[in-house]
Motif scaffolding. Structure first.
Motif: not given
Length: 766
Positions: A270, A274, A333-334, A336-337, A340-343, A345-346
């Protein structure tokens, strides 16, 4: 009177002779009896001789009265000889009394009583099969009188039957049924047309007014406007916070330490994947330089080492806005993640952001903290409403090139497709007129696309599926319900119209359809189809119900039925007078047909009509036995009438007979007077036979045509009367002189050679 005179003269003569012989006065009872009996016998003998001479004269002169007497006796004898009734009386051992047959002839037939002007024949009245055969022969040789009577009878029967059936127009009944059926169809179709108009009005009221593109664009515009307003609001709140924290400072190394601490709690993957390096680098730059090396104090510790002293450095501080800028970068950034569905990273960025947030909050002044909380609340609201991936965020979302992610025409269906997107959207802009109108229009479009108005079931299902949306628009529900009710009414009206057309349209396989497929010239065929149906009563009821059970329609229906009855039960050929010839057997069978009876029971309903119906049925049964001579072929015959002897030459006057007589005279075998008498008697006999045969045939024809004449002849020349009178005389006086009794009978009533032969046949002289 002549017998009494002869008896008196004989008795007076006997008494006078007795007085002369005995010297008495007035005679005795036995002289009266013997004298009277002798006078009566003498008178009878004289009368017999005189009558014989008179008969010879009458035979030669062809006296009409004599011929009538001879013909009457012969006709009566023929009737008795051919009667099966009288033959039955004889073989039963009963006296041969012509009164039995005469009484039968006095009784009128059913047609005589029922049909005015009808005159039955002798054969019909007697019901005697032998007389039917006799009439068959007689009418075959002389059909004129019988033909005239039949023509008149057929006229009477036809008039009576036409009188039974009231005047009516069968074609009018057919036309009334056709018209009534057409009116029913037109009425049903008119009701369907009215229902269709009402449905059109109801559908117009619930017709979508906007295009899909316009509906979607309106919703997007309202959401965009709201987003702009909410964004401006939270930005103003942040501006106020920023103004308040202009003097707030934070330890320069605190942001970096907070980020580093949170990063150390992440996994190696991570951290590498991330944790944003640029943000960490910026935080590291904000941290102060390393502290200076400690200085020696010149003192030694217990181990001999120099004691060092750390140099005091002032703490390094930076504006709080620097730390907030770092956090803003993390939250960007949070988002955007998340978008974008990047859980994963979020989640990692969220932990970094929250750790930095705690450090920043500790550094804020109370006033700044309050304003920051307000601004953050507003910002979270905007994020929750427009940035968490819900439908409003997708509606407002754009691509990297600044284009809308969702086409405008797809927005409306997405809003009403489910309860969650609907609630998310309407919670934000549901109070805006533009959006409300667009959503209302979309609900109507959905109902249209789903075929909700196809029937009540589909409409109810649509209401259940769209309950979350329809409940917010009562006018939409009311409009759809009204349209659904109109559609149901139209369906019912159209179904009724189709049923009416299927039931009443000409040519359909229904009672009315089959009846009205015929034109006005096919009334009989139309009515025949009714009574031949397996449901004859139901069919005639439906026809009457269709046309209306008015007296006129009932009368016309009876006339229509009568057309088929007349065609079915009459012979195809008319008689010489042009009358319809009714076939009794066919008429009776027709009227006894159960299907026909069911139809007639519906057509002849009133008391008067019922009486007419019974009369018609009685005529049908009675006509079976009428004119029975036409169907009575003599037994053991070919059916051709027997040849009459009328007009034949006597055998004594043939050329062969005359030549033989002349040869006998020339040979001396026969005297000339005897030969002359022989030839003269043959001529007289032949002449008399011709005249008598003509009279007998004429009277026979009349007697077989007129039952009253036949009965009168039977009574006048009844052989039973002759027997009774002769036996009375024998019983009264005990005389055994049959010949004398015959003379007496001849004196009183006439005793012909035919009577003597008949007495010999029945045993009068036993």
């Amino acid at each position: 009177m002549a017998g009494a005179t002869a008896t008196g003269v004989g008795a007076a003569t006997a008494n006078a002779a007795h007085d002369l012989a005995t010297g008495g006065d007035g005679g005795t009872w036995w002289t009266d009896f013997l004298g009277g009996l002798g006078g009566l016998g003498a008178a009878g003998i004289t009368e017999g001789l005189a009558r014989t001479v008179t008969d010879v004269y009458r035979r030669v002169s062809n006296n009409p009265r004599y011929q009538q007497k001879i013909a009457g006796e012969a006709v009566a004898d023929r009737i008795l000889d051919n009667s099966t009734v009288m033959q039955g009386e004889h073989f039963a051992g009963r006296p041969l009394d012509a009164e039995v047959l005469a009484q039968r002839l006095d009784q009128p037939t059913a047609l005589d009583d029922l049909v005015p002007g009808y005159r039955s024949s002798t054969a019909d009245r007697s019901g005697d099969s032998g007389l039917r055969s006799l009439a068959y022969n007689v009418e075959g040789l002389a059909p004129g009188a019988a033909g005239v009577r039949r023509e008149r009878n057929m006229t009477a029967v036809g008039d009576f039957i036409r009188g039974i059936v009231p005047d009516g127009d069968g074609a009018a009944f057919l036309d009334n049924v056709r018209t009534a059926a057409a009116d029913m169809i037109d009425s049903a179709q008119g009701a369907a047309s009215t229902a269709r108009g009402r449905l059109d009005d109801a559908l117009e009221a619930v017709r979508p007014r906007m295009q899909p593109l316009d509906r979607g664009q309106q919703i997007r515009d309202d959401l965009g406007a709201l987003f702009d307003d909410r964004t401006a609001e939270y930005r103003r709140a942040y501006d106020a916070r920023d103004a308040a924290m202009a003097g707030d400072r934070i330890d320069a190394g605190a942001p970096y330490r907070a980020l580093q601490d949170e990063a150390n709690r992440l996994t190696t993957f991570e951290r590498d994947a991330y944790v944003p390096g640029d943000i960490m680098a910026s935080a590291r730059k904000l941290a102060p330089e390393a502290a200076p090396a400690p200085q020696g104090t010149g003192l030694l510790d217990m181990f001999g080492g120099q004691i060092l002293r750390a140099q005091d450095t002032p703490p390094a501080e930076i504006p709080l806005s620097e730390a907030l800028a770092l956090r803003h970068g993390l939250t960007t950034r949070q988002r955007e993640a998340l978008a974008a569905g990047r859980a994963p990273e979020h989640r990692a960025l969220s932990r970094l952001s929250e750790g930095l947030r705690g450090t920043i909050d500790d550094a804020m002044s109370p006033e700044t903290r309050t304003l920051d909380a307000q601004a953050r609340e507003l910002r979270r609201g905007v994020a929750a409403d427009f940035e968490d991936g819900n439908l409003p965020s997708r509606i407002l979302g754009t691509t990297a090139r600044g284009r809308n992610r969702l086409p405008a025409e797809t927005i409306g269906p997405r809003v009403t497709a489910g309860e969650t997107p609907y609630r998310d959207t309407m919670r934000l802009v549901g109070d805006r007129d533009g959006t409300r109108a667009a959503v209302r229009d979309q609900i109507l479009a959905d109902a249209q696309n789903a075929g909700a108005l196809r029937n009540q079931e589909t409409l109810n299902r649509f209401f259940a599926d769209r309950a979350y949306a329809v409940g917010d628009f009562p006018d939409v529900r009311a409009g759809l319900e009204a349209a659904g009710a109109s559609k149901t009414a139209l369906d019912q009206a159209e179904a009724f119209a189709r049923a009416r057309e299927a039931r009443y349209a000409p040519g359909r396989n229904t009672p009315v359809g089959k009846f009205t497929r015929h034109d006005d010239t096919g009334v009989a065929d139309a009515m025949r189809g009714v009574w031949k149906s397996p449901r004859a009563r139901d069919e005639i009821k439906e026809l009457l119900d269709t046309a209306g059970r008015t007296p006129e329609n009932l009368q016309n229906a009876r006339a229509a039925f009568f057309e088929d009855l007349a065609r079915t039960t009459t012979n195809s050929a008319h008689d010489a007078a042009g009358n319809i010839v009714w076939n009794g057997r066919v008429l009776d069978g027709f009227l006894k047909n159960p299907k026909v009876q069911k139809v007639m029971d519906e057509l002849w309903t009133g008391p008067e009509q019922r009486e007419h119906l019974e009369n018609l049925r009685e005529i049908g049964a009675a006509l079976i036995d009428s004119e029975s001579a036409l169907r009575a072929k003599p037994p053991a015959s070919s059916g051709t009438a027997s040849i009459s002897l009328q007009g034949k030459t006597d055998p004594a006057l043939t050329a062969t007979s005359v030549a033989s007589t002349l040869r006998s005279v020339s040979r001396g075998q026969l005297s000339k007077p005897i030969a002359g008498i022989h030839l003269l008697s043959g001529w007289i006999r032949g002449r008399s036979s011709k005249v008598q045969a003509a009279a007998i045939n004429e009277l026979m024809t009349k007697a077989m045509d007129d039952p009253a004449l036949a009965a009168a002849l039977l009574r006048k020349y009844n052989p039973h009367d002759t027997q009774v009178m002769g036996r009375r005389l024998l019983r009264k006086f005990g005389a055994r002189v049959p010949h004398l009794a015959n003379i007496v009978n001849e004196e009183l009533g006439g005793y012909s050679p035919e009577d003597q032969a008949f007495d010999a046949f029945v045993g009068a002289e036993d």
